[in-house]
Design a protein around this motif. Structure first.
Motif, short mmCIF file in Angstrom:
data_model
loop_
_atom_site.label_atom_id
_atom_site.label_comp_id
_atom_site.label_asym_id
_atom_site.label_seq_id
_atom_site.Cartn_x
_atom_site.Cartn_y
_atom_site.Cartn_z
N ASN A 67 0.85 -1.19 0.00
CA ASN A 67 0.00 0.00 0.00
C ASN A 67 0.89 1.24 0.00
OD1 ASN A 67 -1.68 2.16 0.58
ND2 ASN A 67 -2.96 0.99 2.01
N PRO A 68 1.05 1.91 -1.17
CA PRO A 68 1.95 3.06 -1.22
C PRO A 68 1.53 4.19 -0.28
CG PRO A 68 0.60 2.93 -3.20
CD PRO A 68 0.40 1.65 -2.46
N ALA A 69 0.24 4.39 -0.08
CA ALA A 69 -0.23 5.44 0.82
C ALA A 69 0.19 5.15 2.26
CB ALA A 69 -1.74 5.58 0.73
N LEU A 70 0.03 3.89 2.67
CA LEU A 70 0.43 3.50 4.02
C LEU A 70 1.93 3.63 4.19
CD1 LEU A 70 -1.00 2.46 6.55
CD2 LEU A 70 -0.48 0.14 5.80
N ARG A 71 2.67 3.25 3.15
CA ARG A 71 4.13 3.36 3.21
C ARG A 71 4.57 4.82 3.36
NH1 ARG A 71 5.02 0.89 -1.13
NH2 ARG A 71 5.41 2.65 -2.53
N ARG A 78 2.73 7.31 4.57
CA ARG A 78 2.34 7.81 5.88
C ARG A 78 3.29 7.32 6.95
NH1 ARG A 78 0.74 4.86 10.15
NH2 ARG A 78 -1.05 3.91 9.14
N TYR A 79 3.72 6.06 6.85
CA TYR A 79 4.68 5.51 7.81
C TYR A 79 6.00 6.26 7.75
CZ TYR A 79 8.00 2.20 9.84
OH TYR A 79 9.00 1.63 10.58
N GLN A 80 6.48 6.57 6.54
CA GLN A 80 7.74 7.29 6.39
C GLN A 80 7.62 8.72 6.92
OE1 GLN A 80 10.57 6.13 5.64
NE2 GLN A 80 11.75 8.03 5.48
N ALA A 81 6.46 9.36 6.68
CA ALA A 81 6.26 10.72 7.18
C ALA A 81 6.27 10.74 8.71
CB ALA A 81 4.95 11.28 6.65
N GLU A 82 5.60 9.75 9.32
CA GLU A 82 5.60 9.66 10.79
C GLU A 82 7.01 9.44 11.32
OE1 GLU A 82 2.93 6.51 11.71
OE2 GLU A 82 1.20 7.85 11.98
N LYS A 83 7.75 8.58 10.65
CA LYS A 83 9.12 8.29 11.09
C LYS A 83 9.98 9.56 11.05
CE LYS A 83 13.06 5.29 9.99
NZ LYS A 83 13.56 4.23 9.06
N LEU A 84 9.85 10.31 9.96
CA LEU A 84 10.63 11.55 9.84
C LEU A 84 10.20 12.57 10.90
CD1 LEU A 84 10.61 12.00 5.95
CD2 LEU A 84 12.60 11.46 7.38
N VAL A 141 10.44 16.79 6.63
CA VAL A 141 9.10 16.23 6.83
C VAL A 141 8.08 16.99 5.97
CG1 VAL A 141 7.34 15.61 8.52
CG2 VAL A 141 9.75 15.72 9.22
N TRP A 142 8.17 18.30 6.02
CA TRP A 142 7.25 19.19 5.29
C TRP A 142 7.32 18.89 3.79
CZ3 TRP A 142 3.34 21.99 4.41
CH2 TRP A 142 3.34 23.17 3.65
N ALA A 143 8.53 18.83 3.26
CA ALA A 143 8.70 18.57 1.83
C ALA A 143 8.21 17.17 1.45
CB ALA A 143 10.17 18.73 1.44
N PHE A 144 8.52 16.19 2.30
CA PHE A 144 8.10 14.82 2.02
C PHE A 144 6.57 14.74 1.99
CE2 PHE A 144 6.71 10.60 3.23
CZ PHE A 144 7.47 9.78 2.40
N CYS A 145 5.91 15.38 2.94
CA CYS A 145 4.44 15.34 3.00
C CYS A 145 3.81 15.97 1.76
CB CYS A 145 3.94 16.04 4.25
SG CYS A 145 4.26 15.14 5.80
N TYR A 174 -4.35 9.74 3.41
CA TYR A 174 -4.21 11.09 2.86
C TYR A 174 -4.45 12.13 3.96
CZ TYR A 174 -4.42 14.72 -0.74
OH TYR A 174 -4.16 15.82 -1.53
N HIS A 175 -5.50 11.93 4.76
CA HIS A 175 -5.81 12.86 5.84
C HIS A 175 -4.70 12.85 6.89
CE1 HIS A 175 -8.09 15.16 8.76
NE2 HIS A 175 -7.88 14.19 9.66
N GLU A 176 -4.18 11.67 7.20
CA GLU A 176 -3.11 11.58 8.20
C GLU A 176 -1.85 12.29 7.74
OE1 GLU A 176 -2.95 7.37 8.64
OE2 GLU A 176 -4.41 7.34 10.30
N ILE A 177 -1.54 12.19 6.46
CA ILE A 177 -0.36 12.89 5.93
C ILE A 177 -0.61 14.40 5.93
CG2 ILE A 177 1.10 13.22 3.89
CD1 ILE A 177 0.63 10.26 3.23
N GLU A 178 -1.84 14.82 5.64
CA GLU A 178 -2.17 16.25 5.72
C GLU A 178 -1.92 16.78 7.13
OE1 GLU A 178 -5.64 17.42 2.54
OE2 GLU A 178 -6.26 16.35 4.36
N TYR A 179 -2.32 15.99 8.12
CA TYR A 179 -2.15 16.43 9.50
C TYR A 179 -0.66 16.51 9.87
CZ TYR A 179 -2.91 16.90 14.51
OH TYR A 179 -2.89 17.35 15.81
#
Length: 498
Positions: A27-31, A33-39, A72-76, A92-97
């Motif tokens: 799931n690319p979206a989940l991947r 989101r996981y990377q954004a959270e990690k960063l 993080v900002w640029a990745f999101c 998508y919503h989680e990455i927006e947040y």
């Protein structure tokens, strides 16, 4: 066997990790989101490390963390561009947040180093490219207004402030709690404009603030926002000198069952005493309060007694005022020991009766006992003036020398604190009394530089404006300092829930 047991016990965690990795890869979206959270969490850990460092290192270290939030900002933003909100609505919503949190944190870091234009750029881009609602939108709009104000774009800040006030009315969060950063905006805008001396703008913002708070009171009469609005209306009317209206708003808050009922009545009495100069009404309320407050009350009762003594001083009833102060000192020694103004009144009562020798003793006691207080510093200036008026020029010169030394030592010993700020403010006044106008103005502007966004800095700027305009014939410098007043803010929100 030991190794085998560890492997078996670790199996559930390993399976969970494998499941997460497998699902992310599928799931690319989940991947993403996981990377954004990690960063983001990596950046947060670095910032937490910075926040425990000594004060002098924090700003420089915080700047070093900024690139981590920028990543993080640029990745999101990149992730949001590559994903479909319809196909992956949750991620998508989680990455927006996460984009919201990273951008606002990044803005906060740039704000701490005074890079306000960059803050404006980041927050404007966030509003344009990310769909925000509720608390994230409110926080971002408010922070944008703060950044614009701090950058000197006062008119643009007012537009943003107006928009956020209109959009989030009443100013409450999802749990119904008042968002005071918004609620206080109209009052703060009026306060700033009043200080700049623009009477037309002050009248305009007075009307806007009054209308805003009255609408909240009428539209949400039983809400916390209405109660807070009555309080802000009282402050608004107090700044405008409309004392009867102040009393009407305080009485609107006077619920006899409320915990602060007696304190509000005390505030009403104070308005009668200091604003309306209606000493009879003030003393009547003070006396009534003393019948309701137990003698064991060490918080409110001594305040009532002290305020009574102030009124007696205003009425030139110096013996009565002193009797109250003696009673206060005897029965509430803790209150007296932390209230230098009580000792100042004690000394003043003797001076007003012509007993200078005793007054002098009491003033010197104040300086000794309340080191670093406004009253102690003011007493130095008062003694210099008094000796000069009495023709005791040698003593005046000696006290002038001692005063400057006192202010310098206090500033040095309590560097970085409000005590240093007060010492610099009084030192500038000492120079002004000697008509050393340039030195006084330079001290005041340095004070504003060192203690931005504080009441003492505002007082310093206002005094410096007067000096540059009236004494140094430098209206351009005065106007520049007024611009600084307009750019003074209370700081931005950190990007979390407000």
């Amino acid at each position: 066997m030991m190794m085998e047991r560890i492997t078996i016990r670790s199996l559930p965690a390993m399976l969970l990790a494998a499941a997460v990795i497998w699902s992310c890869s599928d799931n690319p979206a989940l991947r993403m989101r996981y990377q954004a959270e990690k960063l983001y969490h990596g950046a947060e850990r670095q910032l937490q490390d910075v926040q425990v460092r000594p004060e002098r290192e924090r700003v420089r270290s915080a700047e070093a963390v900024a690139p981590e939030y920028a990543r993080v900002w640029a990745f999101c933003l990149t992730a949001l561009d590559s994903l479909s909100s319809q196909a992956h609505p949750v991620e998508y919503h989680e990455i927006e947040y996460l984009a919201f949190k990273a951008a606002n944190r990044l803005s906060q870091l740039y704000s701490s180093s005074g890079n306000f234009d960059t803050c404006v750029t980041i927050l404007n881009r966030l509003l344009r490219q990310v769909s925000l609602n509720n608390s994230p939108l409110r926080t971002t709009m408010f922070n944008l207004g703060q950044a614009l104000q701090a950058s000197g774009a006062w008119d643009s800040a007012l537009v943003v402030y107006g928009n956020v006030l209109d959009r989030f009315c009443p100013p409450v969060d999802n749990s119904g709690e008042v968002v005071y950063s918004l609620l206080n905006l109209p009052l703060n805008i009026f306060r700033i404009v009043t200080m700049t001396g623009d009477s037309a703008a002050a009248a305009q913002h007075y009307e806007q603030a009054e209308r805003y708070y009255r609408d909240l009171c009428e539209s949400y009469p039983q809400s916390a926002a209405a109660g807070a609005s009555h309080g802000n209306l009282a402050r608004l009317y107090e700044r405008a000198g409309q004392w009867e209206k102040v009393i009407s708003q305080l009485r609107a808050l006077s619920d006899t069952t409320a915990d602060n009922y007696l304190e509000i009545r005390l505030n009403v009495a104070d308005v009668y005493a200091t604003g309306l100069k209606n000493t009879d009404s003030a003393l009547s309320i003070y006396n009534d309060l003393l019948t309701q407050i137990d003698v064991s009350d060490t918080l409110l009762r001594p305040r009532v007694l002290f305020n009574q003594s102030v009124v007696r001083m205003d009425l030139q009833q110096y013996n009565e005022a002193r009797e109250i102060l003696v009673d206060l000192k005897r029965n509430y020694p803790r209150y007296y020991s932390v209230t230098p103004m009580a000792q100042f009144l004690m000394a003043g009562s003797f001076e007003q009766q012509g007993n200078w020798s005793r007054a002098e003793t009491e003033y010197k006691l104040l300086i000794e006992k309340y080191h670093g207080s406004d009253q102690a510093m003011t007493t130095y200036l008062h003694l210099i003036d008094s000796y000069q008026k009495q023709g005791r020029q040698e003593e005046a010169r000696r006290w002038r020398h001692d005063a400057e030394d006192y202010f310098d030592r206090t500033a040095a010993r309590r560097a970085g604190t409000m005590m240093e700020a007060r010492a610099l403010l009084h030192k500038a006044e000492l120079y002004a009394r000697d008509e050393q106008w340039q030195n006084a103005a330079e001290i005041l502007t340095a004070l504003a530089d060192k203690f931005p966004n504080t009441t003492v800095a505002e007082l310093g700027i206002l005094r410096a404006v007067t000096i540059y305009r009236d004494k140094l014939s430098d209206p351009r410098r005065a106007d520049s300092l007024i611009g600084r007043l307009k750019s003074s803010t209370g700081g931005a929100s950190d990007g979390g829930e407000t």
